[in-house]
Design a protein around this motif. Structure first.
Motif, PDB file in Angstrom:
ATOM      1  N   ARG F   7       0.835  -1.205   0.000  1.00 45.03           N
ATOM      2  CA  ARG F   7       0.000   0.000   0.000  1.00 45.03           C
ATOM      3  C   ARG F   7       0.869   1.255   0.000  1.00 45.03           C
ATOM      4  NH1 ARG F   7      -3.889  -2.451   3.949  1.00 45.03           N
ATOM      5  NH2 ARG F   7      -5.819  -2.690   2.786  1.00 45.03           N
ATOM      6  N   TYR F   8       2.136   1.113   0.335  1.00 41.43           N
ATOM      7  CA  TYR F   8       3.031   2.259   0.473  1.00 41.43           C
ATOM      8  C   TYR F   8       4.004   2.314  -0.693  1.00 41.43           C
ATOM      9  CZ  TYR F   8       1.126   3.278   5.008  1.00 41.43           C
ATOM     10  OH  TYR F   8       0.276   3.649   6.004  1.00 41.43           O
ATOM     11  N   PRO F   9       4.559   3.487  -0.960  1.00 43.36           N
ATOM     12  CA  PRO F   9       5.516   3.597  -2.076  1.00 43.36           C
ATOM     13  C   PRO F   9       6.782   2.775  -1.822  1.00 43.36           C
ATOM     14  CG  PRO F   9       5.174   5.750  -0.987  1.00 43.36           C
ATOM     15  CD  PRO F   9       4.303   4.772  -0.290  1.00 43.36           C
ATOM     16  N   ILE F  10       7.338   2.254  -2.921  1.00 47.91           N
ATOM     17  CA  ILE F  10       8.608   1.523  -2.850  1.00 47.91           C
ATOM     18  C   ILE F  10       9.696   2.447  -3.388  1.00 47.91           C
ATOM     19  CG2 ILE F  10       9.880  -0.526  -3.635  1.00 47.91           C
ATOM     20  CD1 ILE F  10       7.376  -1.174  -1.960  1.00 47.91           C
ATOM     21  N   PRO F  11      10.685   2.780  -2.579  1.00 48.38           N
ATOM     22  CA  PRO F  11      11.716   3.716  -3.058  1.00 48.38           C
ATOM     23  C   PRO F  11      12.604   3.074  -4.132  1.00 48.38           C
ATOM     24  CG  PRO F  11      12.309   2.874  -0.896  1.00 48.38           C
ATOM     25  CD  PRO F  11      10.943   2.327  -1.200  1.00 48.38           C
ATOM     26  N   ASP F  12      13.158   3.899  -4.955  1.00 50.17           N
ATOM     27  CA  ASP F  12      14.175   3.426  -5.899  1.00 50.17           C
ATOM     28  C   ASP F  12      15.380   2.916  -5.115  1.00 50.17           C
ATOM     29  OD1 ASP F  12      12.836   3.921  -8.205  1.00 50.17           O
ATOM     30  OD2 ASP F  12      14.433   5.184  -9.054  1.00 50.17           O
ATOM     31  N   LEU F  13      15.975   1.857  -5.615  1.00 54.39           N
ATOM     32  CA  LEU F  13      17.105   1.269  -4.901  1.00 54.39           C
ATOM     33  C   LEU F  13      18.220   2.307  -4.715  1.00 54.39           C
ATOM     34  CD1 LEU F  13      17.528  -1.463  -3.662  1.00 54.39           C
ATOM     35  CD2 LEU F  13      18.701  -2.196  -5.732  1.00 54.39           C
ATOM     36  N   LYS F  14      18.365   3.159  -5.701  1.00 53.58           N
ATOM     37  CA  LYS F  14      19.435   4.163  -5.600  1.00 53.58           C
ATOM     38  C   LYS F  14      19.176   5.209  -4.502  1.00 53.58           C
ATOM     39  CE  LYS F  14      17.640   6.989  -9.425  1.00 53.58           C
ATOM     40  NZ  LYS F  14      16.653   7.662  -8.563  1.00 53.58           N
ATOM     41  N   ASP F  15      17.920   5.307  -4.074  1.00 55.83           N
ATOM     42  CA  ASP F  15      17.599   6.322  -3.070  1.00 55.83           C
ATOM     43  C   ASP F  15      17.646   5.820  -1.639  1.00 55.83           C
ATOM     44  OD1 ASP F  15      17.151   8.106  -5.128  1.00 55.83           O
ATOM     45  OD2 ASP F  15      15.028   7.598  -5.276  1.00 55.83           O
ATOM     46  N   VAL F  16      17.847   4.531  -1.461  1.00 60.24           N
ATOM     47  CA  VAL F  16      17.851   4.035  -0.069  1.00 60.24           C
ATOM     48  C   VAL F  16      19.266   4.090   0.496  1.00 60.24           C
ATOM     49  CG1 VAL F  16      15.864   2.542  -0.541  1.00 60.24           C
ATOM     50  CG2 VAL F  16      18.187   1.597  -0.663  1.00 60.24           C
ATOM     51  N   PRO F  17      19.409   4.149   1.826  1.00 61.98           N
ATOM     52  CA  PRO F  17      20.741   4.190   2.435  1.00 61.98           C
ATOM     53  C   PRO F  17      21.597   3.005   1.980  1.00 61.98           C
ATOM     54  CG  PRO F  17      19.057   4.611   4.097  1.00 61.98           C
ATOM     55  CD  PRO F  17      18.335   4.218   2.840  1.00 61.98           C
ATOM     56  N   ALA F  18      22.886   3.222   1.948  1.00 54.03           N
ATOM     57  CA  ALA F  18      23.809   2.221   1.391  1.00 54.03           C
ATOM     58  C   ALA F  18      23.691   0.858   2.053  1.00 54.03           C
ATOM     59  CB  ALA F  18      25.250   2.732   1.504  1.00 54.03           C
ATOM     60  N   ASP F  19      23.578   0.823   3.383  1.00 52.42           N
ATOM     61  CA  ASP F  19      23.513  -0.486   4.056  1.00 52.42           C
ATOM     62  C   ASP F  19      22.243  -1.239   3.701  1.00 52.42           C
ATOM     63  OD1 ASP F  19      22.102   1.520   5.562  1.00 52.42           O
ATOM     64  OD2 ASP F  19      21.989   0.109   7.224  1.00 52.42           O
ATOM     65  N   VAL F  20      21.159  -0.501   3.533  1.00 51.57           N
ATOM     66  CA  VAL F  20      19.895  -1.140   3.143  1.00 51.57           C
ATOM     67  C   VAL F  20      20.038  -1.692   1.720  1.00 51.57           C
ATOM     68  CG1 VAL F  20      17.463  -0.689   2.626  1.00 51.57           C
ATOM     69  CG2 VAL F  20      18.518   0.296   4.706  1.00 51.57           C
ATOM     70  N   ARG F  21      20.615  -0.873   0.841  1.00 52.37           N
ATOM     71  CA  ARG F  21      20.796  -1.302  -0.548  1.00 52.37           C
ATOM     72  C   ARG F  21      21.686  -2.550  -0.608  1.00 52.37           C
ATOM     73  NH1 ARG F  21      21.849   3.382  -2.712  1.00 52.37           N
ATOM     74  NH2 ARG F  21      24.054   3.213  -2.224  1.00 52.37           N
ATOM     75  N   GLU F  22      22.735  -2.545   0.183  1.00 52.05           N
ATOM     76  CA  GLU F  22      23.642  -3.712   0.165  1.00 52.05           C
ATOM     77  C   GLU F  22      22.950  -4.991   0.617  1.00 52.05           C
ATOM     78  OE1 GLU F  22      27.224  -2.567   2.297  1.00 52.05           O
ATOM     79  OE2 GLU F  22      27.362  -0.848   0.899  1.00 52.05           O
ATOM     80  N   ARG F  23      22.135  -4.839   1.648  1.00 54.70           N
ATOM     81  CA  ARG F  23      21.401  -6.018   2.117  1.00 54.70           C
ATOM     82  C   ARG F  23      20.467  -6.535   1.017  1.00 54.70           C
ATOM     83  NH1 ARG F  23      19.741  -8.860   7.231  1.00 54.70           N
ATOM     84  NH2 ARG F  23      18.622 -10.551   6.251  1.00 54.70           N
ATOM     85  N   ILE F  24      19.828  -5.609   0.333  1.00 56.40           N
ATOM     86  CA  ILE F  24      18.894  -6.000  -0.740  1.00 56.40           C
ATOM     87  C   ILE F  24      19.652  -6.680  -1.870  1.00 56.40           C
ATOM     88  CG2 ILE F  24      17.378  -5.056  -2.532  1.00 56.40           C
ATOM     89  CD1 ILE F  24      16.438  -2.976  -0.455  1.00 56.40           C
TER      90      ILE F  24
END
Lengths: 195, 195, 195, 195, 195, 195
Positions: F7-24
């Motif tokens: 129901r909520y927006p999904i941020p672009d991978l490039k816009d999330v903090p680095a540690d979150v992006r790395e985990r993803i």
């Protein structure tokens, strides 16, 4: 007949990892005593860290809901889940945050009778549905909250706090976590001990 | 946002029948304030008389259960029925009668976690079953109470108190009866206001 | 395999206080038999007096609801509480008062299917909510009753009868109170035995 | 305010298939009236045939449970499902089969209070669990029935009757099936109309 | 730890009545294996015949609901009743009939989240109420279904399928009926084994 | 009719903090796709970090319960909470971890029917009680688990996993989190895509 504070052993403060100990000492410094949840969870340092990181993300946030409103959600849903620790400990925090000595008893027993605003009532309607029948939460529930003035980020907070304490209540019930006696009185008399 | 003490009108004390007025003045003399249940029910003098006659027969009885134990039943079942008036007002009376500032919060939220004796736990097990699933009460339930030391007359009292407050909780919820603010603090601090 | 009329002893009529005995003899004179609730409760004279004083205040009242309507509330809520004594005994009284041999079976099993007026249906909607989920009763419920034509004093009666039989059902289930066999047939055939 | 016998149209007897008509006429010949379930289901001849074939396989079987015991299962589970048609119609059949004018009222309201044997009580314990929480039925439930004297084929019958009326109750509630007035009195007086 | 396919004995195919055997062989021919429900119920040939006659009348009908929609009702209500056999077996049939490899998992767990049309959602709202609280089904429920485009004969089908599987789920839970392993995968991959 | 993944927006991978992006990116590397829970929670990086730290502490732990057993708890309690995301996603993980293509369907629908050991059954009995009625968990429940061979630290794990997914299920239901289609098939066929 006095119950211990946990079904599980409580480690000596000197035996817990430094960051856990520091957190415990900091809360003691601030509150004047160590709420038992810190001691009970220190038995599992890794879970302790994740629990309080999550807790702080939801409960110490500055935007949106006031801190008193966040505590109202905790107290209402913990009452519905019959969680002694959370009703008593967060009831105290709610009294302090709301500067209101009776609202926690109201919200814990039947939030429909509490001296709160219609907007807060709508907040608790949603939180209780997330706590008790989350699979039935639908657009109509979100619309009711929106109509009462909550935006979608605030709605996430409302639901996430109810969800986090669904976990917390179950941990407290599993460990038979006992609230500190200090909490029962805190915020009921004029000069609360808490800063 | 402060709720009134009843959905129904509260008569002037001078307009209620003399016996009702005398009862109200007597409780005021004793407690220092008039618990709202007296005012709310004075709207219906005949029901007022029957209600308090029944109440006194069950709650003021000398043999068998102690007065604190009788109040434990009230607080536990009223918590289960989400009755704000009874949890708060009888929670106060329980604290005073048991000379224990925290037991009412325990019993109201989850009696299984309360600092009470195994005999009192068995008493509340039976009272809660009468409150919530009385049609399933059978010999096995009575035997469990007997095994914990209760005789059959005491078992009647346990069940009858649970039954009386099944009524009382519903009346309080129907009228949206508000507990006096005095009750929230009563019995929590060293020198309770009550004689 | 025939159950006794109570789990508790039934005193000899000569051993009960005079006022209790007179009440019992009066009902016998009127009904042709003594409904077992009088015998079962005579084990506790003080509670007997309060019980019937309360009962009469709610069930013998002349204004507002008809006597048949009052009995409908008893039968519907006692069915929901699985109370054999009250379903059978008050089912009989409902048949007699409503001069209708089938309405009690309808109301006891599923009032939504009963041959009653929309106003009576709204009355039972409210009574059932008081009986089963009184903590959720709110202004919307009262408004629904008002819209169906009930005024606020009648609404008190509806809720108070549901509340009184919440108690009565629990007492009957606790004592395993057995309905008199006469009740099963009363009001089902053309010339009911009752005057 | 009298409800029709079904939410759905009832076909003319001359318009239904011959075998359906014959079954209806046969029951009328035997009972003196046509139970409404035959009329309501004749709206769907194919379902009518399967329904009564299934019904007869379970209810007319000679071995194992008596016919009265089979009807006890129907009445107890239909009471729990709030099905007016089945409580009233099968209550009548139970009275006739058991030659007992009061057992149906007992079983419908709270089978725990009925004048039945311990073996029949165990039968109803199992039937009610199949009706209400079949996913929790386990070996312990079957063992309790076996211990009370039921063999495994009889246990199938107990469960299958509870299951069949789980369906039947839902069909009756969906169609708002009305019991014939004859059923309310049948078997309550000395010479039942049924042969 | 592998459970047998039934708590009851499964007869040899050569020992069952010819018509039952033929039905079993026919389904084997069509599906490539014999679904266990046929084997489990062949223990009771008369019930087997009635069960499948009823099943076919409701599930093989050509008018009104599509076959996939009929299976959606089975899967949703069987999920609510925690019936392993029906969720797995009819989940497979739903995947095949809907040519959709994921819809059965959605409908079984929480139909409110399924990728279905609003009309199908209204169908499942009604079916679930028939399955879980049929005594509360009223005109408002039928009107909601009508408003979503269902006519009254289709509504009968919706309710009758929910009712039939209320029975079927209870039989499967009683007999501890085990789904064939084939069903778990059927319809999930591109070329389903079923013709 | 296909629902979005939140129901909520999904941020672009490039816009999330680095540690979150790395985990993803790490989970994508390992699983071949990004489970939607990572995307949905990346809307709230601070909660994302706490959620996965907690998840890993409970689910990646080496001692005590096997990883398959941990997933059984998730699947059973998520089924009881009607959480589509967790049933489907963790059902897949359970199939892979247990190398068993059918156990997840069993555990999700009715764990009492699953092909698991008595010790695992006792584990799920406790987990389900923590999930559904944690306030009633008492020494008898812990003793039953101990008797089945679980030590107290394992019991904490069982309860803590049930508690964590009580939260997780509510978050998924609130956000209407959609499981990736890959999960529906994963672990059902011989060579699972997962390494």
């Amino acid at each position: 007949m006095t119950h211990p504070i946990s079904r599980y052993p409580i480690p000596d403060l000197k035996d817990v990892p430094a960051d856990v100990r520091e957190r415990i000492l900091a809360v003691q410094e601030k509150a004047g005593f160590v709420p038992n949840v810190f001691l009970v969870l220190s038995h599992r340092p890794e879970e302790f860290r994740a629990f309080f990181a999550y807790h702080d993300a939801l409960m110490e946030k500055k935007e949106g809901l006031t801190k008193a409103e966040r505590e109202m959600i905790v107290v209402a849903t913990s009452g519905a889940n019959n969680c002694l620790y959370c009703v008593v400990a967060h009831g105290a925090i709610l009294r302090v945050r709301a500067k209101n000595p009776i609202v926690a008893d109201q919200v814990a027993t039947n939030y429909r009778k509490a001296d709160i605003t219609p907007r807060q009532m709508a907040m608790l309607d949603l939180a209780m549905k997330v706590a008790l029948r989350s699979h039935e939460v639908g657009e109509a529930d979100l619309d009711a909250a929106r109509k009462a003035g909550w935006n979608d980020e605030e709605i996430w907070d409302i639901g996430a706090i109810a969800a986090f304490f669904a976990m917390s209540n179950r941990l407290a019930n599993l460990t038979s976590m006992r609230p500190n006696e200090e909490f029962h009185l805190l915020g009921r008399v004029e000069a609360p001990a808490r800063k």
